[in-house]
Design a protein around this motif. Structure first.
Motif, short mmCIF file in Angstrom:
data_model
loop_
_atom_site.label_atom_id
_atom_site.label_comp_id
_atom_site.label_asym_id
_atom_site.label_seq_id
_atom_site.Cartn_x
_atom_site.Cartn_y
_atom_site.Cartn_z
N UNK A 129 2.43 -3.45 -0.19
CA UNK A 129 3.01 -4.50 -0.89
C UNK A 129 3.30 -5.26 0.28
N UNK A 130 3.85 -5.14 1.42
CA UNK A 130 4.30 -5.96 2.36
C UNK A 130 3.04 -6.72 2.74
N UNK A 131 2.06 -6.24 3.05
CA UNK A 131 0.70 -6.75 3.46
C UNK A 131 0.35 -8.13 2.32
N UNK A 132 0.42 -7.38 0.96
CA UNK A 132 -0.11 -8.19 -0.09
C UNK A 132 0.83 -9.67 -0.11
N UNK A 133 2.18 -9.34 0.31
CA UNK A 133 3.21 -10.40 0.28
C UNK A 133 2.77 -11.58 1.28
N UNK A 134 2.61 -10.91 2.58
CA UNK A 134 2.25 -11.61 3.70
C UNK A 134 1.08 -12.35 3.43
N UNK A 135 -0.08 -11.87 2.89
CA UNK A 135 -1.25 -12.42 2.27
C UNK A 135 -1.00 -13.80 1.49
N UNK A 136 -0.08 -13.26 0.56
CA UNK A 136 0.19 -14.66 -0.33
C UNK A 136 1.09 -15.62 0.30
N UNK A 137 1.88 -15.39 1.46
CA UNK A 137 2.70 -16.30 1.96
C UNK A 137 2.08 -17.27 3.00
N UNK A 138 1.13 -16.30 3.62
CA UNK A 138 0.40 -17.09 4.77
C UNK A 138 -0.80 -17.82 4.53
N UNK A 139 -1.63 -17.29 3.30
CA UNK A 139 -2.92 -17.66 2.87
C UNK A 139 -3.92 -16.62 3.83
N UNK A 140 -3.57 -15.67 4.49
CA UNK A 140 -4.54 -15.02 5.11
C UNK A 140 -5.32 -14.25 4.25
N UNK A 141 -6.69 -14.40 4.44
CA UNK A 141 -7.43 -13.67 3.18
C UNK A 141 -7.29 -12.09 3.62
N UNK A 142 -7.25 -11.16 2.58
CA UNK A 142 -7.30 -9.82 2.62
C UNK A 142 -8.73 -9.35 2.23
N UNK A 143 -9.42 -8.65 3.45
CA UNK A 143 -10.62 -7.79 3.20
C UNK A 143 -10.71 -6.53 2.88
N UNK A 189 2.28 -36.87 12.62
CA UNK A 189 2.08 -35.97 11.48
C UNK A 189 1.78 -34.41 12.07
N UNK A 190 2.17 -33.46 11.46
CA UNK A 190 1.75 -32.07 11.65
C UNK A 190 1.24 -31.25 10.50
N UNK A 191 -0.01 -30.39 10.61
CA UNK A 191 -0.16 -29.68 9.74
C UNK A 191 -0.47 -28.36 10.20
N UNK A 192 -0.01 -27.16 9.83
CA UNK A 192 0.03 -26.03 10.15
C UNK A 192 -1.33 -25.44 10.37
N UNK A 193 -1.93 -24.82 11.42
CA UNK A 193 -3.18 -24.27 11.45
C UNK A 193 -2.84 -22.96 12.44
N UNK A 194 -3.71 -22.01 12.01
CA UNK A 194 -3.54 -20.65 12.84
C UNK A 194 -5.06 -19.99 12.82
N UNK A 195 -5.23 -19.17 13.68
CA UNK A 195 -6.56 -18.83 14.32
C UNK A 195 -6.83 -17.52 13.46
N UNK A 196 -5.83 -17.12 12.74
CA UNK A 196 -6.35 -15.83 12.03
C UNK A 196 -7.09 -16.15 10.85
N UNK A 197 -8.32 -15.32 10.93
CA UNK A 197 -9.32 -15.58 10.01
C UNK A 197 -9.21 -14.65 8.49
N UNK A 198 -8.95 -13.45 9.02
CA UNK A 198 -8.83 -12.40 7.91
C UNK A 198 -8.34 -11.12 8.47
N UNK A 199 -7.79 -10.48 7.49
CA UNK A 199 -7.21 -9.26 7.71
C UNK A 199 -7.68 -7.96 6.90
N UNK A 200 -8.33 -7.17 7.73
CA UNK A 200 -9.12 -6.04 7.08
C UNK A 200 -8.61 -4.77 7.25
N UNK A 201 -8.61 -4.12 6.09
CA UNK A 201 -7.95 -2.98 5.85
C UNK A 201 -8.47 -1.50 4.78
N UNK A 202 -8.27 -0.39 5.01
CA UNK A 202 -8.74 0.55 3.99
C UNK A 202 -7.62 1.00 3.39
N UNK A 203 -7.55 1.04 1.94
CA UNK A 203 -6.44 1.68 1.17
C UNK A 203 -6.09 3.20 1.79
#
Ligand code: F0G
Length: 529
Positions: free
Chosen positions: A304-318, A274-288
């Protein structure tokens, strides 16, 4: 009294020399509102209109009387400023108030938990540490589950209730087992090895090109400018920088960091992988709105694209609101204009009202790891003085149904209209006016090929913006700086107290500067006092 040179040569002498080249090594002796005072040769105070405003830390100007009165009151009451490891109701009140405001603006009702810090970079590092703790704890939990499942599959094979089908070994690229070695042993060994390889991969952070998140050992690796970052690369985690407006690159980078965690399972008496996805990306940091990198608002579509990316991948936005937040753009968070919802927010600068050193990192409940509280602390963070001052600043922003935000928007619009007017008068000199509210940038066209020798040399040695700043100071008694990583852009981040007369003064000064650049006549520049 000690002479100035006797003491100051030890404090960053090279920086002082750089400031001196542009005539910016001036000592200010008093400050109130948007005005700093220096002394002239006769000891008289000379007022200087301050558009740099503590690099955006002075949303209510220098020494605002209400903030100063509150500070006096706190000291007169002999409040315990430092009482670590006790109850901190003022810190809770501040966290509650920040939650109330953030909920109102973002529409979420999820609580954000607060960790306090002393500076912006420290707040960023608290967010990064928390995100890494979250990643490591989730990874450990997933690996524990995988080990448990693999152990159970192995036990089933050894007990004869499950078999290893032909071809399973091949699917993992394994050869025949050595003499005396069982298939299942070999599979378990390989899965353990591959999972360990994933476990030991260091985290990777995502951030944007031209972004700035601080200069401490960890945060400087998230700051794009290679000059600040590269000497210290060996000391920090890896950041992969994504160009603004390139969601395709963002996805590509994320894909490159993707892998799987493996486990053995048993289905209908047969062992499976069995496989479970795992990625090494810890967080995405950005200034508005990128500040230090040249006052660049994030394009709405990309946000908007960043927000959608975070929701799809689970990568937290800082979301780093250290400079853009606290009302400066007409809303408490600049990300509100872009529809951004952070897993983390970091605030600092104006939180301290211009007199305290305060920062806070907020993380939303679903991400929050209570373990963090004992793993991260600082002697001075969460002190009562800074918390009470920060509460006062929030009160002032919110008073009168949000008068502070309205002022930032309205004064910002008046300032921007003036900058646009000057730009329109000098299209060959001014490249662009950017920003929002009281966070504005005024970019000159590159002068690296200027006809005027001094302008060209200044531009080629990255001093153009500083030379202009020196002229503004000495000819017009106006203080502004270029953004340090984009030295053709002057930044204007005054307080909400900005008056029309102060805007007129800047208009006159910029018209003069633009005329000098248009005429390529550096001899008209005042270079020192
Ligand atoms: N993040 C942002 C967006 C900032 O603008 C800054 C500082 C920091 C983090 C670091 O905060 O200095 O308190 O440790 N910006 C300053 C500037 C240096 O020039 O805009 P700090």
């Amino acid at each position: 009294m000690e002479s100035e040179s006797a003491v100051s040569e030890l404090a960053e002498p090279n920086l002082r020399r750089l400031l001196s080249t542009a005539g910016l090594d001036v000592e200010y002796v008093r400050a109130v509102g948007n005005t700093l005072f220096r002394k002239d040769a006769n000891g008289r105070e000379v007022p200087v209109l301050d558009y740099a405003a503590g690099y955006g830390a002075l949303i209510f100007g220098h020494n605002h009387p209400e903030i100063v009165a509150r500070a006096r009151e706190l000291l007169d009451e002999q409040i315990p400023v430092l009482a670590q490891f006790s109850s901190h109701p003022y810190a809770n009140r501040l966290a509650d108030e920040l939650n109330r405001i953030i909920h109102r603006e973002t529409g979420t009702t999820e609580p954000y938990y607060a960790t306090f810090a002393n500076s912006g970079a420290e707040g960023v590092e608290a967010a990064v540490k928390h995100a890494e703790l979250d990643r490591v704890l989730s990874l450990s939990a997933h690996l524990d589950e995988a080990e448990e499942s693999t152990r159970a599959a192995r036990a089933a094979v050894e007990a004869g209730t499950a078999t290893v089908p032909e071809g399973l070994r091949d699917s993992l690229g394994l050869g025949r087992p050595a003499d005396g070695e069982q298939d299942i042993e070999r599979l378990c060994g390989e899965i353990g090895r591959r999972n360990d390889e994933r476990r030991n991969r260091p985290p990777v952070f995502l951030a944007l090109e031209s972004g700035f998140h601080g200069k401490l050992m960890g945060s400087v690796q998230l700051t794009h400018n290679p000059g600040y970052r590269e000497p210290f690369t060996a000391l920090g985690a890896t950041t992969r920088f994504v160009p603004v407006g390139r969601p395709d690159v963002l996805k590509e980078v994320f894909e490159q960091e993707r892998g799987v965690l493996l486990r053995l399972t048993v289905e209908r008496g047969e062992v499976r992988v069995g496989e479970r996805e795992h990625h090494t990306v810890c967080a995405f940091l950005l200034e508005p709105i990128q500040g230090e990198g040249g006052i660049h608002p994030l394009p709405r579509k990309f946000a908007e694209e960043i927000q959608a990316f975070s929701e799809e991948t689970g990568c937290p936005l800082v979301i780093d609101e250290i400079q853009s937040g606290m009302g400066r753009t007409g809303t408490f968070l600049a990300g509100t204009h872009l529809g951004l919802r952070g897993d983390y927010y970091v605030l600092a600068k104006a939180l301290g009202g211009g007199i305290a050193k305060a920062a806070v990192m907020l993380v939303r409940e679903t991400r929050y790891r209570p373990e963090f509280e004992l793993l991260h602390s600082s002697t001075f963070a969460k002190d009562s003085f800074s918390c009470y001052v920060a509460l006062k600043v929030l009160d002032m922003l919110e008073a009168g149904g949000g008068e502070g935000y309205r002022l930032a928007e309205e004064r910002g619009a008046a300032l921007a209209a003036m900058l646009e007017r000057v730009a329109a008068g000098f299209p060959d000199v001014v490249k662009e006016v950017r920003g929002r509210g009281l966070m504005l940038g005024f970019e000159f066209h590159d002068q690296c090929d200027a006809k005027d020798d001094a302008l060209r040399e200044a531009a080629r040695s990255s001093l153009f913006g500083y030379v202009i700043a020196g002229h503004l100071l000495h000819r017009h008694a106006i203080r502004s700086f270029p953004t340090a990583s984009a030295v053709h852009t002057l930044r204007f981040e005054p307080s909400v107290l900005l008056t029309d007369a102060e805007i007129d003064r800047l208009e006159e000064a910029l018209t003069d500067v633009c005329g000098i650049v248009r005429d390529q006549s550096s001899q008209r520049l005042v270079l020192t006092s």
